[in-house]
Design a protein around this motif. Structure first.
Motif: not given
Lengths: 379, 475
Positions: A1, A104-106, A108, A110, A223, A226, A230, B259-260, B269-272, B276
Motif C-alpha cells: 500500500m 491516514s489509513d481511512m 487509503q 487498494t 460481514r 462491520q 467502516k 472492527l478496528f 482491509d486498511n485500518l486506523i 494513531y
C-alpha cells in the motif's frame, strides 16, 4: 500500500510554493528561522511592491480612460493575488492538517481503486499543464513587448506603474524592468499554484467519494454490519475533510468569483482597443484564456464533487444488502437519507462552485463588456 | 385588576413592543392597565398618527400629480411616493392583521422543559436575547441616522426646481420652492416665516415616524427569526447527549472498537490504529477516532448506574422513563418551533410580498435616476441614499430568512454526525424520523410567491444592475 500516493499529486505545487516562500518545511507553520526571512523578503520586495506601485499608478491616471483600463485590469488581478496569498498564509495550519489527514489509513485505497481514480489525477495534471502553458506564453509576450515594439514608444516598461524615481533612463530603466519581470513571474506562479492546489484538494475529495462508492459496492455479505460501519466512518471523514477544505478556501474562492467577471470583461474591452498583430494583443489573448481557465478549474472540480457525492447513495444499493440483518438495513436507510444531500463546495455559501456558476460568470462578463464598449464608442 | 405578567416572546421583545407602541402602531395589548379611558387615549394617539401620515402622503401624491409635466420631476416624485408607500402599507397592514401578530407573540408562552436540557435551553435563550437586543440597537441607530441625514441634506444646495419659462415656451427657468424634506403640496404658502418652520417640523416628524414604522416592524420579524434559529441550535446541541442516552436503552451495543482490531492475514482491509491520531497532537481538533468511538466508551460508564431495581441494560425504571421523556421533549420542541415559524410566515408573509412589489418598481426607477448622475452633488447623494436604504431594507430580512433555512437544514447533519450506528434500534428509528422530517428546510415565503433568502437579495441586486446597464446603453 503506497501511503504517500495522495500527497504526490500535490508535490509539484508544494515545491513551487516552497520556492516562493509560501510553504514552510515539514509540519510547522512559520517560525523564526531563515525561511521566514526569505519568505518576507520575497513577499514584500517582489509581490507587494509591484502591486503597490500599480495601485498608486491608478490614482495618478484615473481621469484618462485609456490608461486607466490598461492599468486597472492587471492591478485587479494582482491585488486579488495578494489577498489570496494572505489568506493562504493565514490558513497554512489548516492546510497542513488536511494534507496530514490524507495520509491516514481511512483514506487509503487498494491498487484496483487507484486505477479507478487515475483518470481524474491525469485530468488535473493535464489542465494544470495547459493553464501553466497559457500563463507562461502570456507573460513571455508581455515582458518582451517593450523590446519588440520599442520603436514607437521609447523606453517603456511592461507594466504602467508609478515609481518615486525616474525610470526612463538607465540604470533605473533596466533595474525596474528586471524587477517587474521577476515580480510578475512570482505573482503568476503563486496564483497558478494556489489555484491548482485548491483544485487538487477538490479532486482528491472526489476521488475519495469514488473509493467509498467502490467499497460500498463490494461489501461482503457475511460481514455486512462491520464493513458498513467502516464505510459510514469513511463518509463522515470525507464530510469533515471537505468542510475543513471549504473553510480553508472560502475567502480565496469568494475573492476569485467577485473579480473574475470584471476581469474578463475588461480584458475583452482591452482587446477591442489594442491593435491586432502586436505582441500586446497576443499577450491579452493568452491572458483572457488563462482567466477563463482559472475559473473553470474551481467550478469543474466543485461540480465533480457534487456529482460524485450524490452517487454514494446509489452505490449502497449495488451491494448485497438483501442478505444483511434488519439492524444493518435500518442503518442503510439513515445513511442513504444523508447521502441524498450532496457535498457542495461554496464561497461562504453565497456562490456555489458548479458549472452553472461558471456559465453565469461568463454571461455576466460579456454583458459588462458590452456596456464598456457602448460607453467607449461614442467618444 | 389582574396582575400584569409577561412571559415568552412578549417578555423578550418588550423593548421592541414599547417602541412600536410609541411610534403609533395599532398595538393596543401588552399594557399593565387596559381600562377604558387609557385604552381610548392610546387608540386616539394611534388614529391621530394615522391621520397625519395619510395627510402628508396625500400631499405628496397631489404634488406628484401637479408636477407630472417634467420627466425628471415625475421620476423623482414617484420614487418618493413609492418610498413612503412602504411605510403606509406596513402601518395599515399591522392595524388590519394585528391578531396574527398577537398570536405569534403568544406562541411561546408555554414551552416544554426537561431537567436534562434546562441548562442548554437557558443558554440559547440568553444568546437569542442578546442578538435581538443588538439588532434593535442597530435598527434604532440606522433609522435615526437616516432621518438626520435626510434633514441635513435638505439644507445643502439650492432649493429650486425647473419649470417652463412663462414668457418663452422653449426655455426653462429655475423657480424657488420651499426648502422642505419632501416635496409636497400644501394649501398654505410654505415659502418662509412661521408656516415654513411649522411645515418643516411636521415633515421631520413625518419622515422620522414613517421610517420608524417600517423598520420596527421589519426588526420584529427578524427578531422572531433569530429566536427560532437559536431554538434550532439548541435542538442540534442536545442531539448528541440524547443519542448517547438512548444508546443505553437496548440490550445489545455493538462494540465498534472490535472492527478496528488487527486483521487476519488474508484480509485486505486498511485500518486506523486506535491511537494513531491521538499521537499526532495537531490533529486533535480536526479528526479523532476517539471522538468517533466515544459513544462506545461512554456507554460503558452509564451502564454502571443504579445498584437496585436494575433493568436488563443496567438502568433503573426511572432512568428509562427519563430517557424516553428526553426524546419526547426533543420532538415536542421541534414541533413547537415549526408552529412558530408557520405563525411568523402567516403574520408577515403578505407584508413582505407588498414590500418586494413596491421595491421592484422603486429600484427600477432609481436605476434610471442613477444614469443621470453627473458628478458628486446633492442629486447623486440623494439617489445613492435612496438606493442604499432600499437595498438595506431588503437585505435586512433576507439575511435572517437565509439563516433560518440554513439552520433548519443542518439539523439532519447534526443528527447524522453523532454515533447513531452504535445505538439501539430505538435510537436509529428516532434518527431516521428526524432525518426524514428535517430534509425539507423551514423557510418563510412571501405569501408563497417567493422564498426569503439571500438568493432573493442577489436577484434584486442583479436586477438593479441589469436595469442600470440597459438604461445606460439606451441613453
Amino acid at each position: 500500500m503506497e501511503k504517500l500516493v495522495w500527497k504526490d499529486s500535490l508535490k509539484i505545487n508544494l515545491f513551487v510554493l516552497r520556492l516562493l516562500g509560501l510553504w514552510p518545511r515539514g509540519d510547522k507553520v512559520y517560525t523564526f528561522d531563515l525561511y521566514t526571512v526569505y519568505a518576507v523578503f520575497v513577499i514584500t520586495c517582489f509581490l507587494s511592491a509591484h502591486t503597490l506601485s500599480q495601485v498608486l499608478n491608478i490614482f495618478v491616471v484615473y481621469s484618462d480612460l485609456q490608461n486607466l483600463s490598461e492599468t486597472i485590469f492587471i492591478t485587479v488581478t494582482n491585488v486579488l493575488n495578494l489577498v489570496k496569498i494572505y489568506y493562504f498564509i493565514k490558513n497554512t495550519k489548516t492546510l497542513k492538517q488536511l494534507i496530514e489527514i490524507l495520509r491516514s489509513d481511512m483514506f487509503q485505497a487498494t491498487p484496483l481503486q487507484i486505477k479507478i481514480v487515475q483518470p481524474d489525477l491525469i485530468f488535473l495534471k493535464n489542465v494544470t499543464l495547459v493553464l501553466a502553458g497559457t500563463v507562461g506564453s502570456c507573460l513571455t509576450f508581455w515582458c518582451s513587448f517593450p523590446l519588440l515594439d520599442s520603436s514607437s514608444r521609447g523606453n517603456r516598461l511592461p507594466f504602467l506603474s508609478w515609481y518615486p524615481f525616474d525610470t526612463t533612463t538607465s540604470p533605473g530603466y533596466e533595474l525596474t524592468y528586471l524587477h517587474q519581470v521577476i515580480s510578475i513571474w512570482a505573482l503568476a506562479a503563486s496564483n497558478l499554484n494556489l489555484d491548482t492546489l485548491i483544485s487538487g484538494l477538490m479532486m482528491l475529495i472526489g476521488a475519495q467519494c469514488d473509493i467509498l462508492c467502490d467499497n460500498l459496492r463490494n461489501i461482503k455479505a457475511e460481514r455486512f454490519s462491520q464493513e458498513f460501519v467502516k464505510c459510514i466512518l469513511h463518509h463522515k471523514a470525507i464530510l469533515k475533510f471537505s468542510e475543513k477544505s471549504n473553510e480553508f478556501f472560502n475567502m480565496i474562492a469568494f475573492g476569485q468569483f467577485f473579480t473574475s467577471a470584471a476581469c474578463i470583461a475588461m480584458t475583452l474591452f482591452r482587446l477591442t482597443v489594442v491593435s491586432p498583430m502586436s505582441s500586446e494583443f497576443s499577450s491579452l489573448t493568452f491572458y483572457l484564456g488563462a482567466a477563463i481557465q482559472e475559473i473553470f478549474l474551481y467550478c469543474w472540480f466543485g461540480n465533480e464533487i457534487e456529482i460524485k457525492s450524490s452517487q454514494i447513495g446509489y452505490a449502497v444499493f449495488e451491494s448485497d444488502w438483501t442478505a444483511a440483518s434488519l439492524s444493518a438495513q435500518k442503518s442503510m436507510v439513515i445513511f442513504v437519507l444523508r447521502c441524498q444531500k450532496p457535498i457542495k463546495m461554496s464561497a461562504f455559501k453565497l456562490v456555489y462552485l458548479t458549472l452553472e456558476t461558471y456559465v453565469a460568470i461568463l454571461r455576466a462578463s460579456w454583458s459588462y463588456f458590452a456596456v464598456l464598449n457602448k460607453i467607449n464608442t461614442p467618444e | 385588576m389582574m396582575k400584569f405578567k409577561v412571559s415568552g416572546l412578549v417578555a423578550d421583545l418588550m423593548p421592541n413592543i414599547r417602541l412600536i407602541q410609541g411610534s403609533g402602531h395599532f398595538m393596543l395589548n401588552y399594557h399593565a392597565d387596559n381600562s377604558g379611558a387609557l385604552h381610548t387615549l392610546r387608540l386616539g394617539y394611534c388614529c391621530v398618527t394615522l391621520v397625519f401620515m395619510l395627510l402628508q402622503y396625500g400631499c405628496n401624491f397631489v404634488n406628484l400629480v401637479l408636477e407630472r409635466g417634467d420627466v425628471n420631476d415625475l421620476a423623482a416624485n414617484t420614487i418618493t411616493v413609492l418610498f413612503f408607500t412602504h411605510c403606509i402599507t406596513k402601518f395599515v397592514y399591522f392595524a388590519v392583521r394585528s391578531k396574527l401578530f398577537y398570536r405569534t407573540l403568544g406562541i411561546w408562552n408555554q414551552p416544554n422543559s426537561h431537567p436534562l436540557f434546562v441548562e442548554s435551553n437557558n443558554r440559547y435563550h440568553a444568546l437569542a436575547l442578546k442578538k435581538m437586543r443588538r439588532l434593535l440597537y442597530i435598527i434604532i441607530v440606522w433609522t435615526s441616522f437616516s432621518a438626520i441625514a435626510w434633514t441635513s441634506i435638505t439644507f445643502v444646495g439650492e432649493s429650486v426646481h425647473t419649470t417652463k419659462d412663462p414668457e418663452n415656451e422653449n426655455l426653462t427657468i429655475s423657480e424657488p420652492i420651499p426648502r422642505l424634506l419632501v416635496r409636497a403640496w400644501y394649501p398654505w404658502n410654505a415659502m418662509s416665516g412661521m408656516p415654513h418652520m411649522l411645515t418643516l417640523i411636521f415633515q421631520v416628524y413625518y419622515v422620522f415616524f414613517a421610517l420608524a414604522h417600517a423598520n420596527l416592524l421589519d426588526s420584529l420579524f427578524c427578531s422572531w427569526l433569530i429566536f427560532a434559529c437559536e431554538q434550532l441550535q439548541h435542538l442540534k446541541e442536545i442531539m448528541k447527549p440524547l443519542m448517547e442516552l438512548s444508546a443505553t436503552l437496548d440490550t445489545y451495543v455493538p462494540k465498534s472498537a472490535d472492527l478496528f482490531r488487527a486483521p487476519s492475514a488474508t484480509s485486505q482491509d486498511n485500518l486506523i490504529e486506535n491511537d494513531y491520531n491521538s499521537k499526532n497532537e495537531d490533529l486533535k481538533g480536526v479528526y479523532s477516532t476517539r471522538q468517533e468511538l466515544g459513544g462506545h466508551f461512554r456507554g460503558a460508564a452509564l451502564q454502571n448506574f443504579g445498584a437496585g431495581g436494575v433493568g436488563p441494560n443496567g438502568l433503573t425504571k426511572k432512568q428509562e422513563l427519563m430517557v424516553r421523556s428526553a426524546i419526547k421533549y426533543w420532538v415536542e420542541r421541534h414541533k413547537h418551533v415549526v408552529r412558530l415559524v408557520t405563525a411568523i410566515g402567516d403574520a408577515y408573509g403578505v407584508a413582505l410580498l407588498l414590500h418586494m412589489l413596491t421595491s421592484t418598481i422603486m429600484l427600477t426607477l432609481l436605476a434610471y435616476q442613477a444614469t443621470k448622475i453627473t458628478g458628486v452633488d446633492k442629486y447623486a447623494a440623494t439617489v445613492i441614499g435612496y438606493l442604499l436604504f432600499a437595498l438595506a431594507q431588503v437585505f435586512h430580512f433576507c439575511i435572517f430568512g437565509n439563516r433560518l433555512i440554513e439552520e433548519s437544514s443542518s439539523v439532519m447533519e447534526a443528527a447524522y454526525s453523532c454515533h447513531w450506528y452504535d445505538g439501539s434500534e430505538e435510537a436509529k428509528t428516532f434518527v431516521q424520523i428526524v432525518c426524514q422530517q428535517c430534509q425539507k428546510a423551514m423557510s418563510i415565503s412571501g405569501a408563497k410567491f417567493f422564498t426569503i433568502s439571500l438568493d432573493l437579495f442577489a436577484s434584486v441586486l442583479g436586477a438593479v444592475v441589469t436595469y442600470f446597464m440597459v438604461l445606460v446603453q439606451l441613453k
